[in-house]
Design an enzyme around this catalytic site. Structure first.
Site, PDB file in Angstrom:
ATOM      1  CB  CYS A 116      10.340  12.398  -8.505  1.00  0.00           C
ATOM      2  SG  CYS A 116      11.998  12.359  -7.837  1.00  0.00           S
ATOM      3  CG  ASN A 121       8.147   7.988  -9.635  1.00  0.00           C
ATOM      4  OD1 ASN A 121       7.853   7.518  -8.542  1.00  0.00           O
ATOM      5  ND2 ASN A 121       9.254   8.653  -9.844  1.00  0.00           N
ATOM      6  CG  PHE A 155      11.901   2.457  -5.748  1.00  0.00           C
ATOM      7  CD1 PHE A 155      11.217   2.612  -6.945  1.00  0.00           C
ATOM      8  CD2 PHE A 155      12.764   1.388  -5.604  1.00  0.00           C
ATOM      9  CE1 PHE A 155      11.387   1.698  -7.972  1.00  0.00           C
ATOM     10  CE2 PHE A 155      12.943   0.472  -6.633  1.00  0.00           C
ATOM     11  CZ  PHE A 155      12.253   0.626  -7.819  1.00  0.00           C
ATOM     12  CG  LEU A 159      -6.910   6.459  -3.361  1.00  0.00           C
ATOM     13  CD1 LEU A 159      -8.045   5.585  -2.850  1.00  0.00           C
ATOM     14  CD2 LEU A 159      -7.236   6.950  -4.770  1.00  0.00           C
TER      15      LEU A 159
HETATM   16  C1  UDX Z   1       8.091  10.341  -5.311  1.00  0.00           C
HETATM   17  C2  UDX Z   1       7.868   8.820  -5.151  1.00  0.00           C
HETATM   18  O1  UDX Z   1       6.916   8.596  -4.108  1.00  0.00           O
HETATM   19  C3  UDX Z   1       9.186   8.145  -4.839  1.00  0.00           C
HETATM   20  O2  UDX Z   1       9.002   6.748  -4.731  1.00  0.00           O
HETATM   21  C4  UDX Z   1      10.176   8.459  -5.956  1.00  0.00           C
HETATM   22  O3  UDX Z   1      11.420   7.864  -5.675  1.00  0.00           O
HETATM   23  C5  UDX Z   1      10.313   9.961  -6.109  1.00  0.00           C
HETATM   24  O4  UDX Z   1       9.052  10.564  -6.333  1.00  0.00           O
HETATM   25  P1  UDX Z   1       8.450  12.388  -3.635  1.00  0.00           P
HETATM   26  O5  UDX Z   1       8.691  13.251  -4.829  1.00  0.00           O
HETATM   27  O6  UDX Z   1       9.331  12.530  -2.444  1.00  0.00           O
HETATM   28  O7  UDX Z   1       8.527  10.846  -4.064  1.00  0.00           O
HETATM   29  O8  UDX Z   1       6.967  12.711  -3.174  1.00  0.00           O
HETATM   30  P2  UDX Z   1       5.629  11.893  -2.848  1.00  0.00           P
HETATM   31  O9  UDX Z   1       5.519  11.629  -1.411  1.00  0.00           O
HETATM   32  O10 UDX Z   1       5.462  10.762  -3.767  1.00  0.00           O
HETATM   33  O11 UDX Z   1       4.537  13.031  -3.201  1.00  0.00           O
HETATM   34  C6  UDX Z   1       4.473  13.570  -4.511  1.00  0.00           C
HETATM   35  C7  UDX Z   1       3.411  14.631  -4.608  1.00  0.00           C
HETATM   36  O12 UDX Z   1       2.123  14.025  -4.610  1.00  0.00           O
HETATM   37  C8  UDX Z   1       3.381  15.662  -3.495  1.00  0.00           C
HETATM   38  O13 UDX Z   1       3.212  16.947  -4.077  1.00  0.00           O
HETATM   39  C9  UDX Z   1       2.174  15.264  -2.672  1.00  0.00           C
HETATM   40  O14 UDX Z   1       1.604  16.366  -2.011  1.00  0.00           O
HETATM   41  C10 UDX Z   1       1.247  14.707  -3.728  1.00  0.00           C
HETATM   42  N1  UDX Z   1       0.260  13.740  -3.226  1.00  0.00           N
HETATM   43  C11 UDX Z   1       0.667  12.576  -2.659  1.00  0.00           C
HETATM   44  C12 UDX Z   1      -1.099  14.009  -3.373  1.00  0.00           C
HETATM   45  O15 UDX Z   1      -1.480  15.056  -3.909  1.00  0.00           O
HETATM   46  N2  UDX Z   1      -2.003  13.086  -2.935  1.00  0.00           N
HETATM   47  C13 UDX Z   1      -1.637  11.917  -2.358  1.00  0.00           C
HETATM   48  O16 UDX Z   1      -2.515  11.140  -1.995  1.00  0.00           O
HETATM   49  C14 UDX Z   1      -0.255  11.656  -2.205  1.00  0.00           C
END
Ligand code: UDX
Length: 455
Positions: free
Chosen positions: A283, A231, A152, A273
């Protein structure tokens, strides 16, 4: 313990170095010779806080080695599969070819330890049913067992998430046998004869489990679904708040206040949020698409129909930023636009499915003269989008801009001084695509500002 990690991409490389940090003797394997050479020289192939330190420490203590030759893995007791499962080129499903190729090669060396109890642990994100099919092949070798142990980790927190995770999930072929062996009772030693695979993985993670991290044992399919469900939920949460942002723009309401207010209800929670240009990365986008494809294959596609909306809403955010830019500039042709950020999120140099890079690209295709800047991701951006102009120096990148668009919320962009930036640009126009800037201060400094889902 002697451990191998097959596939040292983001997940695998961090896992290998973390297992060495826990005191195991680890060998990482990849078919990418250049990546293996870099890792063996202690050079991280990606930007990840804390990774370089544990990589170097592992190499210096001799606990961590790298190879491209499967024969070097023959004496490992535990093999982790850390292969990537990208989106297929011809559809939405996951491409499992790297995983299958790795298992084919591993099967050539597994017989070297026949009868001695060897564990193969899948960490890749896969559609439900993958593990059971692989187990049939792996467990044909005497004494070999397969478990599925989803990962994760978040980029930017990868080391911490590996060494101190919220929870550890074990997927096993026979969950009833595993329960009978005592896996449900915290603190009890698992009966090695009845669930040898669980006892072995517990030994690998002993130092993590000692800290009280919950370890959940379940069937293969359930463990596979835990990862994609997590996810899918996170992606849904982001698209939900972005849907509300669309309503806010039509009504003059402010999505950041809505997010703050509903997030205080602990049934909802404030994390994930943040409305803005939406999610990207290696991912979330490909995992929700693979989840949709797998549900369709299973004949239950309607169950995940909403995830299509989640994906479409997310894509729409990017187009929306381009539309706002066009509106502010009265057309895009020939206009100088500076895009702040190329990485899909701050503290990362990963540009896979990055909203920032996608928007920069769309602006350029529409005729704008685009400059992209990013503190870490410009090299990767140049590889993926060579037609875009990357400028490393922030001041140089801002000079002469008709419009500045913030799309990755790096600390240095959040801290920009609006008056100082105003003196560099050609015209003080700004789009805050992540809702992180103090808009009043920017407006007071003379900027025309638009933000997503805010008046
Ligand atoms: C994600 C999951 O969080 C992780 O548990 C899994 O193992 C792999 O995929 P990651 O890809 O590193 O991790 O990124 P994450 O921090 O989840 O952010 C994903 C995307 O969502 C980013 O582009 C971020 O900018 C966006 N995001 C996140 C938002 O637009 N709003 C939010 O409130 C949070």
């Amino acid at each position: 313990m002697k451990i191998s990690v097959i596939g040292v991409g983001y997940l695998g490389a961090v896992h290998a170095a973390s297992m060495a940090e826990l005191g195991h003797e680890v060998i990482g394997l990849d078919v990418d010779t250049e990546r293996i050479q870099r890792l063996a020289a202690g050079q991280p192939p990606f930007h990840e806080p804390g990774f370089e330190e544990i990589l170097r420490r592992g190499i210096e203590t001799g606990n961590l080695r790298f190879t491209t030759d499967y024969a070097d893995l023959a004496d490992a007791e535990v093999h982790f599969l850390g292969l990537g499962t990208p989106q297929r080129a011809d559809g939405m499903g996951a491409d499992l070819s790297y995983l299958h190729a790795a298992v084919d090669s591993l099967l050539e060396v597994l017989p070297a330890r026949a009868g001695q109890g060897t564990l193969v642990v899948g960490k890749s994100t896969v559609p439900a049913g993958t593990a059971r099919a692989l187990a049939d092949r792996i467990e044909a070798v005497d004494g070999a067992r397969l478990m599925w142990n989803p990962e994760f980790l978040r980029e930017g927190f990868a080391v911490q998430d590996t060494i101190a995770p919220d929870r550890i999930v074990y997927g096993v072929r026979d969950e009833y046998a595993a329960r009978a062996a005592g896996t449900e009772e915290p603190g009890r030693q698992v009966d090695r004869a009845r669930a040898p695979e669980v006892a072995l993985l517990d030994a690998v993670y002993a130092r993590i489990l000692e800290t009280g991290v919950p370890r959940l044992v379940m069937g293969f399919e359930t463990a596979e679904l835990v990862k994609v469900s997590a996810n899918a939920f996170l992606a849904t949460k982001i698209s939900f708040i972005n849907a509300i942002a669309e309503i806010c723009e039509a009504t003059g309401a402010d999505v950041t206040d809505i997010s703050r207010a509903i997030g205080m209800d602990d049934r909802i929670g404030s994390k994930f949020l943040r409305a803005g240009v939406g999610f990207g990365g290696g991912c979330l986008p490909k995992d929700i698409r693979a989840f949709i494809a797998s549900a369709e294959d299973l004949g239950v596609g309607e169950a995940l129909g909403f995830l299509r909306e989640v994906d479409e809403l997310n894509e729409r955010r990017r187009v929306h930023v381009v539309d706002i830019a066009r509106e502010m500039l009265g057309g895009l042709e020939g206009r100088r636009i500076t895009v702040l950020g190329a990485a899909f999120k701050p503290d990362s140099d990963d540009v896979r499915d990055s909203p920032a890079l996608d928007v920069a690209n769309q602006l350029q295709v529409a005729g704008a003269d685009v400059v992209v800047t990013d503190p870490e991701a410009l090299d990767n951006a140049a590889r993926r989008a060579p037609h875009l102009r990357g400028v490393a120096d922030l001041d140089d990148a801002l000079t002469g801009a008709d419009l500045v668009v913030l799309l990755t919320e790096w600390r240095q962009y959040r801290d920009l001084d609006p008056a100082a930036v105003a003196s560099r640009v050609a015209a003080p126009r700004l789009i805050d695509g992540r809702n992180v800037l103090p808009l009043r201060a920017w407006r007071e400094a003379g900027w025309e500002v638009r933000a997503l889902g805010r008046p």
